[in-house]
Each structure stands twice: as C-alpha cells, then as structure tokens.
Design a protein around this motif. Sequence first.
Motif, PDB file in Angstrom:
ATOM      1  N   UNK A 176       3.444   7.350  50.539  1.00  0.00           N
ATOM      2  CA  UNK A 176       3.143   5.995  50.636  1.00  0.00           C
ATOM      3  C   UNK A 176       1.382   6.123  52.356  1.00  0.00           C
ATOM      4  N   UNK A 177       0.351   5.642  51.796  1.00  0.00           N
ATOM      5  CA  UNK A 177      -0.679   5.552  52.714  1.00  0.00           C
ATOM      6  C   UNK A 177      -0.313   5.265  53.867  1.00  0.00           C
ATOM      7  N   UNK A 178      -0.521   5.541  54.706  1.00  0.00           N
ATOM      8  CA  UNK A 178      -0.192   4.559  56.636  1.00  0.00           C
ATOM      9  C   UNK A 178      -1.070   5.159  57.370  1.00  0.00           C
ATOM     10  N   UNK A 179      -0.791   3.814  58.124  1.00  0.00           N
ATOM     11  CA  UNK A 179      -1.874   4.016  59.624  1.00  0.00           C
ATOM     12  C   UNK A 179      -1.134   4.228  60.568  1.00  0.00           C
ATOM     13  N   UNK A 180      -1.548   3.518  61.533  1.00  0.00           N
ATOM     14  CA  UNK A 180      -1.353   3.285  63.498  1.00  0.00           C
ATOM     15  C   UNK A 180      -1.067   1.682  63.707  1.00  0.00           C
ATOM     16  N   UNK A 181      -0.289   1.240  64.533  1.00  0.00           N
ATOM     17  CA  UNK A 181      -0.766  -0.057  64.500  1.00  0.00           C
ATOM     18  C   UNK A 181      -1.906   0.119  66.329  1.00  0.00           C
ATOM     19  N   UNK A 182      -1.661  -0.819  66.866  1.00  0.00           N
ATOM     20  CA  UNK A 182      -1.915  -0.417  68.738  1.00  0.00           C
ATOM     21  C   UNK A 182      -1.519  -0.441  69.305  1.00  0.00           C
ATOM     22  N   UNK A 183       0.308  -0.308  69.182  1.00  0.00           N
ATOM     23  CA  UNK A 183       1.250   0.812  69.990  1.00  0.00           C
ATOM     24  C   UNK A 183       1.472   2.246  70.055  1.00  0.00           C
ATOM     25  N   UNK A 235      -5.002  -2.478  63.789  1.00  0.00           N
ATOM     26  CA  UNK A 235      -4.309  -2.585  64.533  1.00  0.00           C
ATOM     27  C   UNK A 235      -3.040  -3.401  65.164  1.00  0.00           C
ATOM     28  N   UNK A 236      -3.476  -4.791  64.916  1.00  0.00           N
ATOM     29  CA  UNK A 236      -2.509  -6.154  64.721  1.00  0.00           C
ATOM     30  C   UNK A 236      -1.088  -6.360  63.784  1.00  0.00           C
ATOM     31  N   UNK A 237      -1.226  -4.878  62.936  1.00  0.00           N
ATOM     32  CA  UNK A 237       0.156  -5.034  62.010  1.00  0.00           C
ATOM     33  C   UNK A 237       1.639  -4.967  62.668  1.00  0.00           C
ATOM     34  N   UNK A 238       2.345  -5.512  62.655  1.00  0.00           N
ATOM     35  CA  UNK A 238       3.603  -5.531  63.612  1.00  0.00           C
ATOM     36  C   UNK A 238       4.131  -4.083  63.660  1.00  0.00           C
ATOM     37  N   UNK A 239       4.107  -3.122  62.763  1.00  0.00           N
ATOM     38  CA  UNK A 239       4.618  -1.927  61.997  1.00  0.00           C
ATOM     39  C   UNK A 239       4.258  -0.784  63.476  1.00  0.00           C
ATOM     40  N   UNK A 240       4.745  -0.179  63.671  1.00  0.00           N
ATOM     41  CA  UNK A 240       3.776   0.787  64.288  1.00  0.00           C
ATOM     42  C   UNK A 240       2.706   1.678  63.829  1.00  0.00           C
ATOM     43  N   UNK A 241       4.100   2.342  62.788  1.00  0.00           N
ATOM     44  CA  UNK A 241       3.061   3.112  61.792  1.00  0.00           C
ATOM     45  C   UNK A 241       3.547   2.849  60.027  1.00  0.00           C
ATOM     46  N   UNK A 242       2.443   1.210  60.094  1.00  0.00           N
ATOM     47  CA  UNK A 242       2.804   0.255  59.015  1.00  0.00           C
ATOM     48  C   UNK A 242       1.816   1.469  57.269  1.00  0.00           C
TER      49      UNK A 242
END
Length: 299
Positions: A189-196, A213-220
């Motif tokens: 699936x498409x994945x990105x990164x959050x602020x962590x 950046x504000x999503x709860x998972x480090x790799x949303x």
Amino acid sequence: MLHKWILAAFVSLLGTSSLLADETTQARCVVDDKRRQICLDHPAQRIATLSPGATELMFAAGGGDQVVAVVTFSDYPPEAQAIESLGSLTRLDMEKLISLQPDLVIAWVTGNPAEQMERLEALGLKVFYLEPRRFADVSSTLLRLAHLAGSDDVGQQVAQAFEEGINNLQQRYQNASPVRVFYQVWNDPIMSVNHEHLIHQVIELCGGDNVFADLPRMIPRLDTESILSANPEAILAGGMGEENQAWLDHWQQYPHLHATADQNLYFIPPSLIQRPTPRLLQGAERFCQALDEARAKRQ
C-alpha cells in the motif's frame, strides 16, 4: 570538535562507569536505543549487522573489517556485498547467525523480529538496538558503534562531517518558503511518514511542509484519495531499486494534482534517504534541491 549537544549526548549514552573502565581496560559500554547498557570486555571482533542501514553505519564508524554477517540489500559500501548473508532482515537464518559466534549483534528496533532478537539475548549474545529518528541520533549512533568496535577516532571524524553538513543545510534553508510535500516510502500500500520519522526531519530541514506529519502512525498507510485531497505541491519518492522511478508514474494520471501539474515529481535513491547513515546528508541535499526547483516554478 563535535557540537556540544552531540558530545553531551554521547557521554550520557556511554555512561560514566564505562569511561572510567576504559582508563584501565579495553572494556567499553554504551547505551543503545532501547535504553539498555551494552558492555563488552574488549572491542568487538565478530559483528553481525541485521539491516542494510546497520551495515552501512558500522562500516562508516570504522568497524567494517570486524563484520562477519549481514542481511540482504546490504550493498554499501561495496565490500559489504562479499560478507556472508543471513537472509532477510525480517526472516533471519538463526542457525547460521549463531554458528558464526558474533560477539556483537546490531539490530533494528522496529525492523527485526522481536522474538528472534529475544532468542539471541537468551543465548547470551550482546545485542545493540538502533533506531535513529533525529540527525543527532545518526551522529550519536556512529560514536557508539565506533566505541564498541574500538574505532573511536573514525567515528568522531565521520560524525563531525555529517553534523557540519546538516548544519550548513539548516543555515541555508532556515528562511526558505514552505513547500507542501508528500514523501512516498512505499507504493502498495501507499505509505508515507509522520513527524516521528527521520525522513520528516529531512523534509523540515529543506523548508518542506509534510502533509501527513500529524497522522498517528509513524509509517501511515494511505490511499490515492488521501494524496489527492492533501494536494501536495511536490511529491518525492524512493522506489524498488536505486534507479527505478516507476512509483512516480502513478501520479502522472492526475493532471489536476498540484505536484503533477507543475511536474514536481522527484525521485530520491532510497538508500540515500531511507537509511539512517552518513549518506543521508547526500539524500538531504538532493531533497533540498528538488524543493528549490519546485519553488522556482511558482508563478
């Protein structure tokens, strides 16, 4: 000299007792990224590195000659490709690993299977866990690995060069106009990164605004609709291989997406941006250059 906050962190992570012990013996202790003190009676002579990033970090820290086992995709530096492989970082050949009798294992906190690492520890093997999430963590990891390998001078030189390069970029881009960025770390699936995540630090360093950046998972995990809704000004991605830019092709079919309309679709070789090593500086420089190009296209 290394920046004072790097040195302070290093002294804290080494521990006062280890510094005193080193005055009279070859014993050396550090604290890993799980906040566990790891002590060796002498510099490590047989090291197993359980992620491509760990392999690269150990070589950069001056301990490459002591590495006796790596995992797949440990392709940098080139000498690492000749070292015996233990298989995938998520499915290790435990029998082979144990048979090699390493006196130090470098593991990835969120990457290696916890049950396999627990088994190694139960067998009495010394396991150092790493999980750099800030630029200072990369420098600190280099210093700690160098200390365990008995190559402190090399570690300090490489850490200092990395820190100076990052500081130069910070000064250059501290007043840069923001660019809304989507960084794609995976495609299905498409994945990105959050602020962590460390990659988020690269985005901020270059004057980028991480749209997730504000999503709860480090790799949303995301879907195409999420990216279309966020409508980033620039999309940057790694890929399956150092030259495969196929992930960016997907976004060409959405001409009304801001990043596509302005042709702000940029490829960054994954080993330069997705490994927490000194080469992250090269990845950051390319990332910043891409955002500069996006700014230059503004009307």
